[in-house]
Design an enzyme around this catalytic site. Sequence first.
Site, PDB file in Angstrom:
ATOM      1  N   HIS A  58       0.860  -1.139   0.072  1.00  0.00           N
ATOM      2  CA  HIS A  58       0.068  -0.142   0.193  1.00  0.00           C
ATOM      3  C   HIS A  58       0.894   1.323   0.082  1.00  0.00           C
ATOM      4  CE1 HIS A  58      -3.739  -2.150   0.610  1.00  0.00           C
ATOM      5  NE2 HIS A  58      -2.974  -3.009   1.503  1.00  0.00           N
ATOM      6  N   ARG A  60      -0.368   4.387  -0.528  1.00  0.00           N
ATOM      7  CA  ARG A  60      -1.331   5.486  -0.085  1.00  0.00           C
ATOM      8  C   ARG A  60      -1.243   6.795  -1.145  1.00  0.00           C
ATOM      9  NH1 ARG A  60      -3.534   1.981   2.717  1.00  0.00           N
ATOM     10  NH2 ARG A  60      -2.765   1.738   4.832  1.00  0.00           N
ATOM     11  N   ASN A  90      -6.412   0.924  -3.147  1.00  0.00           N
ATOM     12  CA  ASN A  90      -7.193   1.424  -2.051  1.00  0.00           C
ATOM     13  C   ASN A  90      -6.740   2.761  -1.666  1.00  0.00           C
ATOM     14  OD1 ASN A  90      -5.347   0.125  -0.575  1.00  0.00           O
ATOM     15  ND2 ASN A  90      -6.464  -0.092   1.246  1.00  0.00           N
ATOM     16  N   ASP A 303       2.000  -6.824   2.528  1.00  0.00           N
ATOM     17  CA  ASP A 303       0.765  -6.234   2.857  1.00  0.00           C
ATOM     18  C   ASP A 303       1.310  -4.797   3.587  1.00  0.00           C
ATOM     19  OD1 ASP A 303      -1.703  -5.109   3.377  1.00  0.00           O
ATOM     20  OD2 ASP A 303      -2.381  -6.787   4.552  1.00  0.00           O
TER      21      ASP A 303
HETATM   22  O1  DOR Z   1      -4.527  -4.625   7.515  1.00  0.00           O
HETATM   23  C1  DOR Z   1      -4.728  -4.210   6.411  1.00  0.00           C
HETATM   24  N1  DOR Z   1      -4.512  -3.153   6.023  1.00  0.00           N
HETATM   25  N2  DOR Z   1      -5.422  -5.099   5.891  1.00  0.00           N
HETATM   26  C2  DOR Z   1      -5.778  -4.908   4.343  1.00  0.00           C
HETATM   27  O2  DOR Z   1      -6.428  -5.580   3.946  1.00  0.00           O
HETATM   28  C3  DOR Z   1      -5.603  -3.265   4.350  1.00  0.00           C
HETATM   29  C4  DOR Z   1      -4.723  -2.597   4.724  1.00  0.00           C
HETATM   30  C5  DOR Z   1      -4.764  -1.188   4.521  1.00  0.00           C
HETATM   31  O3  DOR Z   1      -5.065  -0.767   3.484  1.00  0.00           O
HETATM   32  O4  DOR Z   1      -4.499  -0.430   5.524  1.00  0.00           O
END
Ligand code: DOR
Length: 425
Positions: A58, A60, A90, A303
Site C-alpha cells: 500500500h 497511499r 485502495n 501487505d
Molecule cells: O490490515 C490491513 N490494512 N489489511 C488490509 O487488507 C488493508 C490494509 C490497509 O490498506 O491499511
Amino acid sequence: MSAYLITNVSVVGGPPTDLLIRDGVVAEVADDLSAPDATVVDGTGLVALPGLVDLHTHLREPGREDAETVESGSRAAALGGYTAVCAMANTSPVADTAGVVEQVWRLGREAGLVDVQPIGAVTVGLAGERLAELGAMADSAARVRIFSDDGHCVADPKLMRRALEYVKAFDGIIAQHAEEPRLTEGAQMHEGEVSTRLGLIGWPAVAEEAIIARDVLLAEHVGSRLHVCHVSTAGSVEVLRQAKARGVRVTAEVTPHHLLLTDERAETYDPVFKVNPPLRTAADIAALRAALADGVIDIIATDHAPHAVEDKECEWAYARPGMLGLETALSIALDVLGPEWDLIAERMSRTPARIAGLTGHGVDPAPGVPANLTVVDPAARRTIEPAELASRSRNTPYARMTLPGRIVATFLRGEPTVLDGKAVK
Ligand code: DOR
C-alpha cells in the site's frame, strides 16, 4: 552507465564468486574478475539474491501522502531489498480508472527506486457493486494485470464471477481479500480464546475460509486465475491444498507478520498489532509455515500498510488495521525460514515476479540478465527503530526488536538504489 564489481559474494547461497554489473545487466559471474573502472563492493560473507518482488504494497498516493507516497514507499522497498512492488488500489481516489493507475505508474517511474506496478480495483470505489474499468486499466500505460479490492472483499458471488470472466480474456488475475463481511461485523481481532478473555468481538477463521472455498470453485468454473491475499488460517491452507491438487489456477500469499506474530499480542491493546486479517494462533502459524515450505502458499507478500499516527495511535477499536512490512520482510523471512536462500528467492522474488508477469525481475543473477538484485548480510543483526525507517509512517510491529539480516545493497537495472545499507537518493 556505471559498473560495480561485487567480490567474493554467494549467489543465492552458492560458493563465493565475483559478480560484475555493467550497462544495466549482470555482465559476468566468475572467480577473480577484474574491472578497473568498476566500483568495488566487498561481498565477503554476503548473499546476492534476485531483487525482491512484493505483490502487495500500500503506497497511499494519491490521497494519504501524509502516511506514505509512491516515493517514500519506493525508498522503503529498496531498503528492504525490493526491486519491484505492486501497489494496491485502495487509494483516494481509488485506482479504479486508467487515469489513477497511470498516475501511480508515472510517479513510480519518476521516483525511480523500484518498479511500481499498479493493481487496479475490481469494483468502482471498492464499493462491491459495479465492475471497475478493468479493460481500460489493462490497456493503459500501466498495463494492469492484477485487480483487487484489497481492504474489502468482493463479497457478491455474481460480481466475483463476472470479474473472473472479464480478466480471463487477457490472462489477468483477481486478487481476493477473503473476508465474508457478515461474519466479521464489529470484529476486532481473531476469534478464539484470547478474544474471549479480552472481551473483544472475534473475527472467525471461517470468514476467510468460506470465501476462499467459494472463490476457488468460481475460478475453477470460469477457468480464470485467482490469487488469495494474506492467507492467515490453517483451514485456508487446507482449502488451497485441495484446490491446487485439482488443478485450480490459484496462487496464495502469506505476510511476514502472519508467519511470526500471534493473537496474544492483542493483550497489550497496542493497536500496532491490529491488522486485517488479524493475527492468528500458533497452530495457524505452524500450518502457514509448512504451506510456505511445501508450496501450497506460493509467496511472501508484505501487505505493507502505512498509517498516520492519528489513525493508529488511538484506542484499539478506532485504530485502522495494518502494519509496515517492506523494510523488515527479509529479516522476518530469515528468522522464520533460516538461511534457506533458494526458498527465500523462490517465495520473495521468482514466484511473485512470475505471478505478476514482471519481466526482468525474479531472475537469479547470471550473465546477461537485468541487474535487478539485492545483497544481504545474513550475519548482521539490527534493532528496529521506527524513527529510522524510510516509510513516512511508524506502525511497525517490530519496534525495538532485534532481527537477523541487513540489506547492504540493492540494484535496479544496474544502478544502486541502496549502497552500504543506505538509500542512494
Ligand atoms: O490490515 C490491513 N490494512 N489489511 C488490509 O487488507 C488493508 C490494509 C490497509 O490498506 O491499511
